[in-house]
Scaffold this motif. Structure first.
Motif, mmCIF file in Angstrom:
data_model
loop_
_atom_site.group_PDB
_atom_site.id
_atom_site.type_symbol
_atom_site.label_atom_id
_atom_site.label_comp_id
_atom_site.label_asym_id
_atom_site.label_seq_id
_atom_site.Cartn_x
_atom_site.Cartn_y
_atom_site.Cartn_z
ATOM 1 N N ASN A 43 -28.319 32.795 -31.780
ATOM 2 C CA ASN A 43 -29.409 33.266 -30.934
ATOM 3 C C ASN A 43 -29.226 32.814 -29.482
ATOM 4 O OD1 ASN A 43 -31.770 34.639 -32.498
ATOM 5 N ND2 ASN A 43 -30.946 33.073 -33.870
ATOM 6 N N ASN A 44 -27.991 32.402 -29.158
ATOM 7 C CA ASN A 44 -27.609 32.000 -27.797
ATOM 8 C C ASN A 44 -28.356 30.767 -27.299
ATOM 9 O OD1 ASN A 44 -25.800 32.372 -25.719
ATOM 10 N ND2 ASN A 44 -27.192 33.631 -24.522
ATOM 11 N N ILE A 45 -28.718 29.881 -28.205
ATOM 12 C CA ILE A 45 -29.360 28.619 -27.827
ATOM 13 C C ILE A 45 -28.309 27.528 -27.910
ATOM 14 C CG2 ILE A 45 -31.082 26.892 -28.483
ATOM 15 C CD1 ILE A 45 -32.812 29.271 -29.386
ATOM 16 N N ARG A 46 -28.014 26.923 -26.785
ATOM 17 C CA ARG A 46 -26.998 25.873 -26.705
ATOM 18 C C ARG A 46 -27.611 24.491 -26.546
ATOM 19 N NH1 ARG A 46 -24.898 29.783 -28.369
ATOM 20 N NH2 ARG A 46 -23.153 30.904 -27.493
ATOM 21 N N LYS A 47 -28.760 24.407 -25.895
ATOM 22 C CA LYS A 47 -29.408 23.116 -25.670
ATOM 23 C C LYS A 47 -30.343 22.835 -26.847
ATOM 24 C CE LYS A 47 -32.816 20.979 -22.733
ATOM 25 N NZ LYS A 47 -33.704 21.212 -21.609
ATOM 26 N N PRO A 57 -28.970 17.673 -20.917
ATOM 27 C CA PRO A 57 -28.996 18.527 -22.103
ATOM 28 C C PRO A 57 -27.967 18.090 -23.146
ATOM 29 C CG PRO A 57 -28.004 19.681 -20.259
ATOM 30 C CD PRO A 57 -28.524 18.380 -19.719
ATOM 31 N N ARG A 58 -28.360 18.209 -24.392
ATOM 32 C CA ARG A 58 -27.484 17.903 -25.518
ATOM 33 C C ARG A 58 -27.446 19.103 -26.439
ATOM 34 N NH1 ARG A 58 -25.084 14.042 -23.113
ATOM 35 N NH2 ARG A 58 -25.501 11.948 -23.767
ATOM 36 N N GLY A 59 -26.321 19.325 -27.054
ATOM 37 C CA GLY A 59 -26.176 20.427 -27.992
ATOM 38 C C GLY A 59 -25.355 19.982 -29.173
ATOM 39 N N MET A 60 -24.750 20.936 -29.830
ATOM 40 C CA MET A 60 -23.893 20.624 -30.959
ATOM 41 C C MET A 60 -22.646 19.921 -30.422
ATOM 42 S SD MET A 60 -22.299 23.276 -33.674
ATOM 43 C CE MET A 60 -21.273 24.065 -32.460
ATOM 44 N N TYR A 61 -22.248 18.851 -31.083
ATOM 45 C CA TYR A 61 -21.064 18.120 -30.638
ATOM 46 C C TYR A 61 -20.015 18.088 -31.744
ATOM 47 C CZ TYR A 61 -18.147 14.453 -28.674
ATOM 48 O OH TYR A 61 -17.092 13.739 -28.191
ATOM 49 N N HIS A 66 -21.836 13.420 -37.950
ATOM 50 C CA HIS A 66 -21.513 12.055 -37.563
ATOM 51 C C HIS A 66 -22.209 11.589 -36.292
ATOM 52 C CE1 HIS A 66 -18.268 10.944 -40.407
ATOM 53 N NE2 HIS A 66 -18.265 12.257 -40.572
ATOM 54 N N CYS A 67 -22.410 12.471 -35.335
ATOM 55 C CA CYS A 67 -22.842 12.028 -34.009
ATOM 56 C C CYS A 67 -24.351 12.028 -33.801
ATOM 57 C CB CYS A 67 -22.180 12.877 -32.931
ATOM 58 S SG CYS A 67 -22.834 14.562 -32.821
ATOM 59 N N SER A 68 -25.101 12.790 -34.531
ATOM 60 C CA SER A 68 -26.563 12.900 -34.412
ATOM 61 C C SER A 68 -27.022 13.504 -33.085
ATOM 62 C CB SER A 68 -27.239 11.546 -34.623
ATOM 63 O OG SER A 68 -27.008 11.085 -35.928
ATOM 64 N N GLU A 69 -26.151 14.161 -32.350
ATOM 65 C CA GLU A 69 -26.566 14.814 -31.111
ATOM 66 C C GLU A 69 -27.479 15.999 -31.371
ATOM 67 O OE1 GLU A 69 -26.199 14.120 -27.859
ATOM 68 O OE2 GLU A 69 -25.211 12.258 -28.394
ATOM 69 N N CYS A 70 -27.431 16.549 -32.567
ATOM 70 C CA CYS A 70 -28.194 17.763 -32.877
ATOM 71 C C CYS A 70 -29.492 17.474 -33.630
ATOM 72 C CB CYS A 70 -27.327 18.730 -33.687
ATOM 73 S SG CYS A 70 -26.846 18.095 -35.307
ATOM 74 N N ARG A 71 -30.004 16.251 -33.535
ATOM 75 C CA ARG A 71 -31.203 15.929 -34.314
ATOM 76 C C ARG A 71 -32.422 16.693 -33.797
ATOM 77 N NH1 ARG A 71 -29.797 11.344 -31.488
ATOM 78 N NH2 ARG A 71 -31.361 10.722 -29.964
ATOM 79 N N VAL A 72 -33.182 17.207 -34.737
ATOM 80 C CA VAL A 72 -34.365 18.019 -34.453
ATOM 81 C C VAL A 72 -35.469 17.641 -35.437
ATOM 82 C CG1 VAL A 72 -33.089 19.999 -33.516
ATOM 83 C CG2 VAL A 72 -33.513 19.867 -35.966
ATOM 84 N N THR A 73 -36.657 18.194 -35.208
ATOM 85 C CA THR A 73 -37.749 18.062 -36.152
ATOM 86 C C THR A 73 -37.815 19.353 -36.957
ATOM 87 O OG1 THR A 73 -38.954 16.592 -34.663
ATOM 88 C CG2 THR A 73 -40.234 17.684 -36.390
ATOM 89 N N VAL A 74 -37.767 19.232 -38.285
ATOM 90 C CA VAL A 74 -37.782 20.395 -39.175
ATOM 91 C C VAL A 74 -38.989 20.282 -40.094
ATOM 92 C CG1 VAL A 74 -36.566 21.626 -41.006
ATOM 93 C CG2 VAL A 74 -35.278 20.637 -39.112
ATOM 94 N N ASN A 75 -39.876 21.262 -39.997
ATOM 95 C CA ASN A 75 -41.097 21.281 -40.813
ATOM 96 C C ASN A 75 -41.840 19.948 -40.743
ATOM 97 O OD1 ASN A 75 -40.538 23.919 -41.579
ATOM 98 N ND2 ASN A 75 -39.430 23.283 -43.397
ATOM 99 N N GLY A 76 -41.885 19.379 -39.533
ATOM 100 C CA GLY A 76 -42.610 18.138 -39.299
ATOM 101 C C GLY A 76 -41.844 16.864 -39.599
ATOM 102 N N LYS A 77 -40.629 16.965 -40.122
ATOM 103 C CA LYS A 77 -39.822 15.786 -40.432
ATOM 104 C C LYS A 77 -38.830 15.550 -39.305
ATOM 105 C CE LYS A 77 -40.292 16.381 -45.358
ATOM 106 N NZ LYS A 77 -39.630 16.676 -46.614
ATOM 107 N N ARG A 78 -38.940 14.377 -38.675
ATOM 108 C CA ARG A 78 -38.090 14.041 -37.530
ATOM 109 C C ARG A 78 -36.676 13.658 -37.956
ATOM 110 N NH1 ARG A 78 -41.104 9.366 -34.899
ATOM 111 N NH2 ARG A 78 -39.044 9.176 -34.020
ATOM 112 N N ASN A 79 -35.786 13.688 -36.970
ATOM 113 C CA ASN A 79 -34.411 13.194 -37.083
ATOM 114 C C ASN A 79 -33.561 13.929 -38.110
ATOM 115 O OD1 ASN A 79 -34.915 11.196 -35.115
ATOM 116 N ND2 ASN A 79 -35.866 9.920 -36.680
#
Length: 110
Positions: A43-47, A57-61, A66-79
């Motif tokens: 969907n052309n989202i890099r950040k 800005p951080r994106g996929m590394y 291993h690196c955790s640069e792509c950590r997000v909140t999914v359905n209310g669950k962090r990291n």
């Protein structure tokens, strides 16, 4: 619009099961079962997030968890690591802004 490759000269055509998901309150579409990072990239989202210290800005590394640069909140669950999290229908994914762990005294992040 998608940046997804669906036809390839050597590989078979990709069978898609397109499902909706939300990214920061915007409805997007991805292939169910692919990683969240793959769906965001298609969907052309890099950040994916911003660095906690300097806001860069951080994106996929590494894309292997291993690196955790792509950590997000999914359905209310962090990291959650977006590169290891399979996309499911109606998943709610949000950019994460807070530091994901307790930081020791004297750290530049405090």
């Amino acid at each position: 619009m998608t940046e997804r490759i669906t036809k390839h000269k050597i590989l078979d055509d990709l069978e898609l099961n397109i499902v909706p998901f939300t990214w920061n309150n915007h409805t997007l579409y991805g292939n169910e079962g692919e990683s969240v990072t793959a769906a965001l990239l298609a969907n052309n989202i890099r950040k994916i997030r911003e660095h906690e210290k300097d806001g860069q800005p951080r994106g996929m590394y590494c894309n292997i968890g291993h690196c955790s640069e792509c950590r997000v909140t999914v359905n209310g669950k962090r990291n959650k690591r977006a590169c290891l999290t399979p996309l499911v229908q109606d998943m709610v994914i949000e950019q994460q802004f807070e530091i994901p762990y307790v930081v020791k005294e004297g750290s530049p992040y405090v």
